[in-house]
Design a protein around this motif. Structure first.
Motif, PDB file in Angstrom:
ATOM      1  N   LEU A 223      62.450 -53.718  92.653  1.00 12.00           N
ATOM      2  CA  LEU A 223      62.240 -54.425  91.401  1.00 12.00           C
ATOM      3  C   LEU A 223      60.787 -54.890  91.341  1.00 12.00           C
ATOM      4  N   ASP A 224      60.135 -54.643  90.206  1.00 12.72           N
ATOM      5  CA  ASP A 224      58.716 -54.964  90.031  1.00 12.72           C
ATOM      6  C   ASP A 224      58.611 -56.276  89.253  1.00 12.72           C
ATOM      7  N   THR A 225      58.661 -57.379  89.977  1.00 15.41           N
ATOM      8  CA  THR A 225      58.703 -58.693  89.321  1.00 15.41           C
ATOM      9  C   THR A 225      58.423 -59.790  90.339  1.00 15.41           C
TER      10      THR A 225
ATOM     11  N   THR B 221      55.410 -57.207  93.898  1.00 17.59           N
ATOM     12  CA  THR B 221      54.767 -58.168  93.003  1.00 17.59           C
ATOM     13  C   THR B 221      53.294 -57.780  92.903  1.00 17.59           C
ATOM     14  N   ASN B 222      52.614 -58.381  91.959  1.00 15.17           N
ATOM     15  CA  ASN B 222      51.150 -58.279  91.909  1.00 15.17           C
ATOM     16  C   ASN B 222      50.636 -59.584  91.320  1.00 15.17           C
ATOM     17  N   PRO B 223      49.323 -59.836  91.363  1.00 17.11           N
ATOM     18  CA  PRO B 223      48.827 -61.132  90.891  1.00 17.11           C
ATOM     19  C   PRO B 223      49.185 -61.424  89.435  1.00 17.11           C
TER      20      PRO B 223
ATOM     21  N   ILE C 238      52.198 -55.999 102.839  1.00 20.94           N
ATOM     22  CA  ILE C 238      50.947 -56.447 102.218  1.00 20.94           C
ATOM     23  C   ILE C 238      50.384 -55.386 101.285  1.00 20.94           C
ATOM     24  N   LYS C 239      50.196 -55.808 100.034  1.00 24.03           N
ATOM     25  CA  LYS C 239      49.648 -54.891  99.035  1.00 24.03           C
ATOM     26  C   LYS C 239      48.122 -54.988  99.072  1.00 24.03           C
ATOM     27  N   ILE C 240      47.515 -53.839  99.258  1.00 23.79           N
ATOM     28  CA  ILE C 240      46.054 -53.775  99.433  1.00 23.79           C
ATOM     29  C   ILE C 240      45.500 -52.788  98.405  1.00 23.79           C
TER      30      ILE C 240
ATOM     31  N   PRO D 194      51.255 -44.817  93.481  1.00 25.76           N
ATOM     32  CA  PRO D 194      50.617 -44.190  92.317  1.00 25.76           C
ATOM     33  C   PRO D 194      51.098 -44.857  91.039  1.00 25.76           C
ATOM     34  N   PHE D 195      50.148 -45.169  90.142  1.00 24.67           N
ATOM     35  CA  PHE D 195      50.452 -45.897  88.901  1.00 24.67           C
ATOM     36  C   PHE D 195      50.645 -44.903  87.755  1.00 24.67           C
ATOM     37  N   VAL D 196      51.888 -44.669  87.407  1.00 20.24           N
ATOM     38  CA  VAL D 196      52.229 -43.645  86.416  1.00 20.24           C
ATOM     39  C   VAL D 196      51.827 -44.072  84.991  1.00 20.24           C
ATOM     40  N   GLY D 197      52.318 -45.230  84.562  1.00 18.73           N
ATOM     41  CA  GLY D 197      52.115 -45.659  83.173  1.00 18.73           C
ATOM     42  C   GLY D 197      50.647 -45.837  82.821  1.00 18.73           C
ATOM     43  N   ARG D 198      49.880 -46.407  83.753  1.00 17.40           N
ATOM     44  CA  ARG D 198      48.469 -46.653  83.421  1.00 17.40           C
ATOM     45  C   ARG D 198      47.695 -45.351  83.278  1.00 17.40           C
ATOM     46  N   LEU D 199      48.108 -44.307  84.023  1.00 17.21           N
ATOM     47  CA  LEU D 199      47.454 -42.992  83.852  1.00 17.21           C
ATOM     48  C   LEU D 199      47.848 -42.398  82.509  1.00 17.21           C
TER      49      LEU D 199
ATOM     50  N   ALA E  31      54.932 -46.396  90.702  1.00 19.14           N
ATOM     51  CA  ALA E  31      54.740 -47.725  90.108  1.00 19.14           C
ATOM     52  C   ALA E  31      54.249 -47.589  88.673  1.00 19.14           C
ATOM     53  N   SER E  32      54.172 -48.762  88.012  1.00 19.00           N
ATOM     54  CA  SER E  32      53.740 -48.770  86.609  1.00 19.00           C
ATOM     55  C   SER E  32      54.659 -47.871  85.775  1.00 19.00           C
ATOM     56  N   LEU E  33      55.972 -48.034  86.003  1.00 20.17           N
ATOM     57  CA  LEU E  33      56.970 -47.243  85.271  1.00 20.17           C
ATOM     58  C   LEU E  33      57.397 -48.041  84.038  1.00 20.17           C
ATOM     59  N   ARG E  34      57.403 -47.409  82.888  1.00 20.81           N
ATOM     60  CA  ARG E  34      57.584 -48.152  81.641  1.00 20.81           C
ATOM     61  C   ARG E  34      58.911 -47.885  80.947  1.00 20.81           C
ATOM     62  N   HIS E  35      59.597 -46.787  81.315  1.00 17.57           N
ATOM     63  CA  HIS E  35      60.837 -46.440  80.601  1.00 17.57           C
ATOM     64  C   HIS E  35      61.710 -45.549  81.491  1.00 17.57           C
TER      65      HIS E  35
HETATM   66  C1  E4P Z   1      53.595 -52.297  91.205  1.00 18.71           C
HETATM   67  O1  E4P Z   1      53.385 -52.191  92.385  1.00 18.71           O
HETATM   68  C2  E4P Z   1      52.515 -52.416  90.203  1.00 18.71           C
HETATM   69  O2  E4P Z   1      51.771 -53.555  90.418  1.00 18.71           O
HETATM   70  C3  E4P Z   1      53.083 -52.394  88.806  1.00 18.71           C
HETATM   71  O3  E4P Z   1      54.086 -51.400  88.731  1.00 18.71           O
HETATM   72  C4  E4P Z   1      52.038 -52.223  87.735  1.00 18.71           C
HETATM   73  O4  E4P Z   1      52.670 -52.027  86.497  1.00 18.71           O
HETATM   74  P1  E4P Z   1      51.880 -52.118  85.115  1.00 18.71           P
HETATM   75  O5  E4P Z   1      50.911 -50.979  85.038  1.00 18.71           O
HETATM   76  O6  E4P Z   1      52.947 -52.024  84.061  1.00 18.71           O
HETATM   77  O7  E4P Z   1      51.164 -53.446  85.117  1.00 18.71           O
END
Ligand code: E4P
Length: 218
Positions: free
Chosen positions: A5-7, A27-29, A83-85, A129-134, A164-168
């Motif tokens: 869960l991304d929260t 989580t992220n900041p 630890i997320k780096i 890998p950040f899917v949605g942001r790409l 990560a960054s999954l939107r749907h």
């Molecule tokens: C998870 O590790 C990421 O921080 C998160 O999925 C980023 O999602 P976002 O692009 O919707 O902010």
């Protein structure tokens, strides 16, 4: 494929864990700030106590020494804290040190297979890998997950891929098909995965038929 869960929201975590489908949290900041958290460490500890599996908490420092110091403190909170780096040269220096100390890392903000390979070479336990942001910039987020999975498979790399960054919901199934080990999903996306109109109609129909039977039996 497993679900994280991304929260940073404790209610969302409690609810998803009780559904039995989530085995970790990221989580992220931004997510932590959204909860108005005052004491970051105690919040991470609370989450880590609620979940048996990995809980990713991100460092803020940009230099390796600072990242390592933050990471040691976070990792000491509970043994499931990862630890997320961020994917930077300094970040990889930190990953190398942390991995030699047995502290697990999740390399975040990964946007190319080359970055994923570097993270694995430094000793990362997970890459994200950040899917949605790409997709947002007109590139192919799922293609990235597929490329990372293929290159890791060719070279027998054990670092796990967290899509990560999954939107749907389509992002989720596409990530699974592309070879992600884990999908980290916001609560809204997780709950949307349960729904199908034919499931709702089916339940409705079963209940109506049962009521008819009860009436007929007096
Ligand atoms: C998870 O590790 C990421 O921080 C998160 O999925 C980023 O999602 P976002 O692009 O919707 O902010």
């Amino acid at each position: 494929m497993r679900f994280f869960l991304d929260t940073a929201n404790l209610e969302e975590i409690r609810s998803s864990i009780s559904m039995g489908v989530v085995s970790g949290v990221t989580t992220n900041p931004t997510l932590v700030a959204r909860e108005g958290v005052r004491d970051f460490h105690s919040h991470v500890k609370k989450i880590a106590q609620m979940v048996d599996g990995p809980v990713s908490a991100e460092v803020i420092s940009l230099e390796a020494d600072g990242m390592v110091a933050e990471a040691r403190e976070l990792a000491a909170l509970r043994d499931n804290v990862v630890i997320k780096i961020p994917m930077t040269p300094e970040g990889m220096r930190a990953v190398k040190v942390l991995s030699s100390e047995g502290i697990r890392t999740n390399v975040t903000l990964v946007f190319s297979p080359q970055q994923a390979l570097l993270a694995a070479a430094a000793g990362a336990s997970y890459v994200s890998p950040f899917v949605g942001r790409l997709d947002d910039i007109g590139e192919d987020g799922i293609g990235l997950v597929r490329d990372v999975a293929e290159v890791f498979s060719i070279h027998g790399i054990e670092t796990e891929i967290i899509a990560a960054s999954l939107r749907h919901p389509k992002h989720v199934i596409d990530s699974a098909m592309a070879g992600a080990h884990i999908a980290t999903v916001p609560y809204k996306v997780l709950t949307s995965l349960f729904h199908h109109p034919l499931t709702d109609q089916g339940i409705d129909r079963f209940l109506k038929d049962w009521q008819e039977l009860s009436k007929a039996n007096g």
